[in-house]
Scaffold this motif. Sequence first.
Motif, PDB file in Angstrom:
ATOM      1  N   TYR A  29       0.775  -1.243   0.000  1.00 17.52           N
ATOM      2  CA  TYR A  29       0.000   0.000   0.000  1.00 17.52           C
ATOM      3  C   TYR A  29       0.804   1.288   0.000  1.00 17.52           C
ATOM      4  CZ  TYR A  29      -4.346  -2.411  -0.073  1.00 17.52           C
ATOM      5  OH  TYR A  29      -5.397  -3.166  -0.486  1.00 17.52           O
ATOM      6  N   VAL A  30       2.071   1.243   0.487  1.00 19.02           N
ATOM      7  CA  VAL A  30       2.853   2.488   0.504  1.00 19.02           C
ATOM      8  C   VAL A  30       3.000   3.106  -0.891  1.00 19.02           C
ATOM      9  CG1 VAL A  30       5.158   3.430   0.900  1.00 19.02           C
ATOM     10  CG2 VAL A  30       4.028   2.135   2.696  1.00 19.02           C
ATOM     11  N   PRO A  31       3.331   2.295  -1.928  1.00 18.34           N
ATOM     12  CA  PRO A  31       3.470   2.910  -3.249  1.00 18.34           C
ATOM     13  C   PRO A  31       2.198   3.616  -3.718  1.00 18.34           C
ATOM     14  CG  PRO A  31       4.428   0.734  -3.277  1.00 18.34           C
ATOM     15  CD  PRO A  31       3.737   0.872  -1.952  1.00 18.34           C
ATOM     16  N   LEU A  32       1.041   3.021  -3.434  1.00 16.40           N
ATOM     17  CA  LEU A  32      -0.207   3.664  -3.860  1.00 16.40           C
ATOM     18  C   LEU A  32      -0.404   4.983  -3.118  1.00 16.40           C
ATOM     19  CD1 LEU A  32      -2.605   0.596  -4.041  1.00 16.40           C
ATOM     20  CD2 LEU A  32      -1.364   1.731  -5.867  1.00 16.40           C
ATOM     21  N   LEU A  33      -0.048   4.968  -1.830  1.00 13.38           N
ATOM     22  CA  LEU A  33      -0.162   6.175  -1.021  1.00 13.38           C
ATOM     23  C   LEU A  33       0.740   7.282  -1.555  1.00 13.38           C
ATOM     24  CD1 LEU A  33      -1.991   5.843   1.537  1.00 13.38           C
ATOM     25  CD2 LEU A  33       0.057   6.383   2.836  1.00 13.38           C
ATOM     26  N   VAL A  34       1.952   6.859  -1.967  1.00  9.92           N
ATOM     27  CA  VAL A  34       2.925   7.829  -2.478  1.00  9.92           C
ATOM     28  C   VAL A  34       2.352   8.576  -3.675  1.00  9.92           C
ATOM     29  CG1 VAL A  34       5.145   8.004  -3.669  1.00  9.92           C
ATOM     30  CG2 VAL A  34       4.946   6.644  -1.578  1.00  9.92           C
ATOM     31  N   ILE A  35       1.672   7.821  -4.567  1.00 13.94           N
ATOM     32  CA  ILE A  35       1.103   8.465  -5.753  1.00 13.94           C
ATOM     33  C   ILE A  35       0.033   9.486  -5.370  1.00 13.94           C
ATOM     34  CG2 ILE A  35      -0.432   7.988  -7.717  1.00 13.94           C
ATOM     35  CD1 ILE A  35       2.490   7.713  -8.298  1.00 13.94           C
ATOM     36  N   PHE A  36      -0.771   9.143  -4.348  1.00 10.36           N
ATOM     37  CA  PHE A  36      -1.775  10.091  -3.872  1.00 10.36           C
ATOM     38  C   PHE A  36      -1.129  11.367  -3.365  1.00 10.36           C
ATOM     39  CE2 PHE A  36      -4.920   6.684  -3.709  1.00 10.36           C
ATOM     40  CZ  PHE A  36      -5.983   7.380  -4.243  1.00 10.36           C
ATOM     41  N   VAL A  37      -0.056  11.202  -2.597  1.00 10.81           N
ATOM     42  CA  VAL A  37       0.624  12.383  -2.050  1.00 10.81           C
ATOM     43  C   VAL A  37       1.195  13.229  -3.182  1.00 10.81           C
ATOM     44  CG1 VAL A  37       2.500  13.162  -0.582  1.00 10.81           C
ATOM     45  CG2 VAL A  37       1.126  11.199   0.103  1.00 10.81           C
ATOM     46  N   ALA A  47      11.032  15.304  -6.901  1.00  9.81           N
ATOM     47  CA  ALA A  47      11.929  15.054  -5.771  1.00  9.81           C
ATOM     48  C   ALA A  47      11.143  14.900  -4.463  1.00  9.81           C
ATOM     49  CB  ALA A  47      12.929  16.199  -5.643  1.00  9.81           C
ATOM     50  N   TRP A  48      11.602  13.991  -3.634  1.00  8.14           N
ATOM     51  CA  TRP A  48      11.046  13.795  -2.294  1.00  8.14           C
ATOM     52  C   TRP A  48      11.988  14.433  -1.294  1.00  8.14           C
ATOM     53  CZ3 TRP A  48       6.443  11.729  -0.861  1.00  8.14           C
ATOM     54  CH2 TRP A  48       6.262  11.517   0.517  1.00  8.14           C
ATOM     55  N   PRO A  49      11.570  15.091  -0.213  1.00 11.32           N
ATOM     56  CA  PRO A  49      10.165  15.367   0.145  1.00 11.32           C
ATOM     57  C   PRO A  49       9.559  16.499  -0.672  1.00 11.32           C
ATOM     58  CG  PRO A  49      11.662  16.281   1.782  1.00 11.32           C
ATOM     59  CD  PRO A  49      12.514  15.557   0.790  1.00 11.32           C
ATOM     60  N   LEU A  50       8.231  16.582  -0.682  1.00  5.74           N
ATOM     61  CA  LEU A  50       7.549  17.616  -1.449  1.00  5.74           C
ATOM     62  C   LEU A  50       7.735  18.974  -0.765  1.00  5.74           C
ATOM     63  CD1 LEU A  50       4.137  15.863  -2.173  1.00  5.74           C
ATOM     64  CD2 LEU A  50       6.272  15.703  -3.431  1.00  5.74           C
TER      65      LEU A  50
ATOM     66  N   TYR B 133       4.136   2.769 -12.243  1.00  6.77           N
ATOM     67  CA  TYR B 133       4.530   4.177 -12.248  1.00  6.77           C
ATOM     68  C   TYR B 133       4.923   4.642 -10.838  1.00  6.77           C
ATOM     69  CZ  TYR B 133       4.089   9.235 -12.540  1.00  6.77           C
ATOM     70  OH  TYR B 133       4.327  10.568 -12.451  1.00  6.77           O
ATOM     71  N   ALA B 134       4.157   4.179  -9.834  1.00  2.92           N
ATOM     72  CA  ALA B 134       4.465   4.558  -8.454  1.00  2.92           C
ATOM     73  C   ALA B 134       5.892   4.158  -8.103  1.00  2.92           C
ATOM     74  CB  ALA B 134       3.480   3.886  -7.502  1.00  2.92           C
ATOM     75  N   TRP B 135       6.313   2.970  -8.525  1.00  2.00           N
ATOM     76  CA  TRP B 135       7.677   2.532  -8.230  1.00  2.00           C
ATOM     77  C   TRP B 135       8.701   3.340  -8.994  1.00  2.00           C
ATOM     78  CZ3 TRP B 135       9.626  -0.016  -4.361  1.00  2.00           C
ATOM     79  CH2 TRP B 135       8.766  -0.790  -3.581  1.00  2.00           C
ATOM     80  N   ARG B 136       8.359   3.752 -10.204  1.00  2.00           N
ATOM     81  CA  ARG B 136       9.266   4.594 -10.972  1.00  2.00           C
ATOM     82  C   ARG B 136       9.552   5.889 -10.207  1.00  2.00           C
ATOM     83  NH1 ARG B 136      10.918   5.602 -16.371  1.00  2.00           N
ATOM     84  NH2 ARG B 136      10.887   7.828 -16.782  1.00  2.00           N
ATOM     85  N   VAL B 137       8.487   6.405  -9.587  1.00  2.00           N
ATOM     86  CA  VAL B 137       8.647   7.638  -8.808  1.00  2.00           C
ATOM     87  C   VAL B 137       9.474   7.373  -7.545  1.00  2.00           C
ATOM     88  CG1 VAL B 137       7.387   9.383  -7.494  1.00  2.00           C
ATOM     89  CG2 VAL B 137       6.514   8.630  -9.703  1.00  2.00           C
ATOM     90  N   ILE B 138       9.177   6.257  -6.875  1.00  2.00           N
ATOM     91  CA  ILE B 138       9.871   5.942  -5.619  1.00  2.00           C
ATOM     92  C   ILE B 138      11.359   5.661  -5.858  1.00  2.00           C
ATOM     93  CG2 ILE B 138      10.044   4.231  -3.751  1.00  2.00           C
ATOM     94  CD1 ILE B 138       6.995   3.938  -3.966  1.00  2.00           C
ATOM     95  N   LEU B 139      11.659   4.929  -6.937  1.00  2.00           N
ATOM     96  CA  LEU B 139      13.031   4.477  -7.175  1.00  2.00           C
ATOM     97  C   LEU B 139      13.928   5.528  -7.821  1.00  2.00           C
ATOM     98  CD1 LEU B 139      12.247   0.920  -8.602  1.00  2.00           C
ATOM     99  CD2 LEU B 139      13.351   1.386  -6.419  1.00  2.00           C
ATOM    100  N   SER B 140      13.350   6.609  -8.336  1.00  2.00           N
ATOM    101  CA  SER B 140      14.181   7.590  -9.031  1.00  2.00           C
ATOM    102  C   SER B 140      15.214   8.171  -8.052  1.00  2.00           C
ATOM    103  CB  SER B 140      13.320   8.697  -9.631  1.00  2.00           C
ATOM    104  OG  SER B 140      12.703   9.437  -8.602  1.00  2.00           O
ATOM    105  N   SER B 141      16.317   8.708  -8.616  1.00  2.00           N
ATOM    106  CA  SER B 141      17.477   9.012  -7.767  1.00  2.00           C
ATOM    107  C   SER B 141      17.143  10.034  -6.670  1.00  2.00           C
ATOM    108  CB  SER B 141      18.623   9.516  -8.632  1.00  2.00           C
ATOM    109  OG  SER B 141      18.181  10.638  -9.374  1.00  2.00           O
ATOM    110  N   ASP B 142      16.206  10.966  -6.943  1.00  2.00           N
ATOM    111  CA  ASP B 142      15.823  11.912  -5.884  1.00  2.00           C
ATOM    112  C   ASP B 142      14.484  11.521  -5.254  1.00  2.00           C
ATOM    113  OD1 ASP B 142      14.351  12.431  -8.087  1.00  2.00           O
ATOM    114  OD2 ASP B 142      14.833  14.565  -8.244  1.00  2.00           O
ATOM    115  N   GLY B 143      14.162  10.233  -5.330  1.00  2.00           N
ATOM    116  CA  GLY B 143      12.856   9.783  -4.859  1.00  2.00           C
ATOM    117  C   GLY B 143      12.839   9.385  -3.390  1.00  2.00           C
TER     118      GLY B 143
END
Lengths: 290, 291
Positions: A29-37, A47-50, B133-143
């Motif tokens: 569920y974390v990846p789905l949550l990330v997309i929502f954020v 870039a993270w954090p927003l 796509y969510a993983w693409r965002v998480i795994l990117s170098s500044d993710g």
Amino acid sequence: MSVRQRVIEPRSVQLGMRVVTLLVLLFLYVPLLVIFVYAFNPERSQAWPLPGLSTRWFVATWNNLEVRSALVTSLKAGLGATSIALLLGSLAAFAIHRFRFFGREAISFFLILPLALPGIVTGMALNSAINIGGQVIGLSFSLWTIIIGHATFCVVVVYNNVIARLRRTSGSLVEASMDLGADGWQTFRFVILPNISTALLAGGLLAFALSFDEIIVTNFTSGSEITLPKWIFNNLRLPNQRPVVNVVASVVILASFIPVYIAQRLTQEQPVRAAEQAETEPALQAVAAS
Amino acid sequence: MSTVFRRAGIFLYRFPGLRLALLLAPPLAWMVVVYLLALAFLFLTAFWRQDPVTSAIIQAWGFQNFQALWAVDVYRTIALRTAGMALAVTVTDVILAIPIAYYAARIASPRVRTFLLLSMVLPLWSSYLVRVYAWRVILSSDGLLNWSLHKLHLGSVNLGFSNWSLWIVFCYLWLPYVLLPIFAALQRIPNSLIEASTDLGARWFTTLRRVILPVALPGIVAGSIFAFSLTLGDYIAPNLVGDTEFIGNVIYQSVGIANNIPFAAAYAIVPAVIVAIYLLVARQLKAFEAL
């Protein structure tokens, strides 16, 4: 099922499994949550954090004409495929449930095949067929070819839901109706249909969710038509489009959660046999979703 | 109107064969015309070729596509890499799925079980593309991943985008498909069987190894079919989070960029054959009854 089963697992094992379960749920569920954020990200960068939160991209998405037309195409494809799947899937379920005949077991396997074979095989097969069909009968890539492709793997979803319900519906109900003087049509209209209506609705919702999200086969059958997943796929590499992609992505996730949640509730409505249903339904749904 | 229905009903009642034919003909005709015919065309197209100059498709029979698949190193390597990835993902997912399915089926209270079941079903039906796509965002170098690792003072691993990240994403994508059949299989095991084993003096681990897992094996194999088959035919995830070629990518590019449909068709037969072999083995293990 009402009898509480004896617990044989040592405490340490129970604890370990609880921890693994929790971790796996987080993983899911974390990846789905990330997309929502990210949909609320005010900046174009990923870039993270927003840097903050904003709803500005929701407005931009709403005003994006490409997204709107892709949404309309997806809705049309989903409705078309679901209608065909409802008709064909329930016909097949009635036939298999009511009759014993040669090759009966092979049919449900045959219906699952478009989902059990790798998506790219189904996609390539339909692509070759449309190309050849183009030369022979003037077939061309269009909304119709998308619908035909989607319907082919949605049939089994409806079939599985309807046949599971028919198997649970007691045959004595039908006999009682006939004994009371109802003809075949009346029995269907007033006994069978009310009994399977929620299964039909659940199957239809799941078929729609499947079609609405499909990309692997759609890429091979759609030609220049753009569905919503196809729009995401074409745009997610473009830095300029990122914010809109994030918004569309989170809306798509929500749009599939709602029908699936309803479908799940519908197939588990009778509390008396809830335990038994919980056993049979998910495996069938899992197959349907492959 | 109702008399028409009534008469038709009586007529059909006398001829059950006709009833069966009317029910079965539409779905069967659809599947044969759309799906079997399409598979036949796929097979047919695989033996055609593309004109190297005009890149038009020449409808002449020949084995050149299959010869190319066999003779050119790259295609063999890609096929092996794809099959290896599919195996790795299948094994990982089964190992991850067994404890959670076991917990949901045999330890959790009914209420927690319902919750867990819903949690497994929801991702299964939710947009596959968005999940990649969510993983693409998480795994990117500044993710998110690198940020978390940095905060934990673990330095940054540059996972994205590699075979490792692809492996994680595949495991993530197909886990629900593996979970549900295993959960169903575990829940179907009669309590009496497990109690008998315990009463005969077996400890939990012995019961697990000698009773529970063997009885649940068809369900485990059924779950593994999905992870294996879906990995084998995927081109979206390698495209978005990977850096090497897989069977799916090559097919997708052959259709989209090179427009070499005969070659793509020939290569698509490779995963179809591998899955067919896997399905035959699975049938031997009675996995279809657990589907």
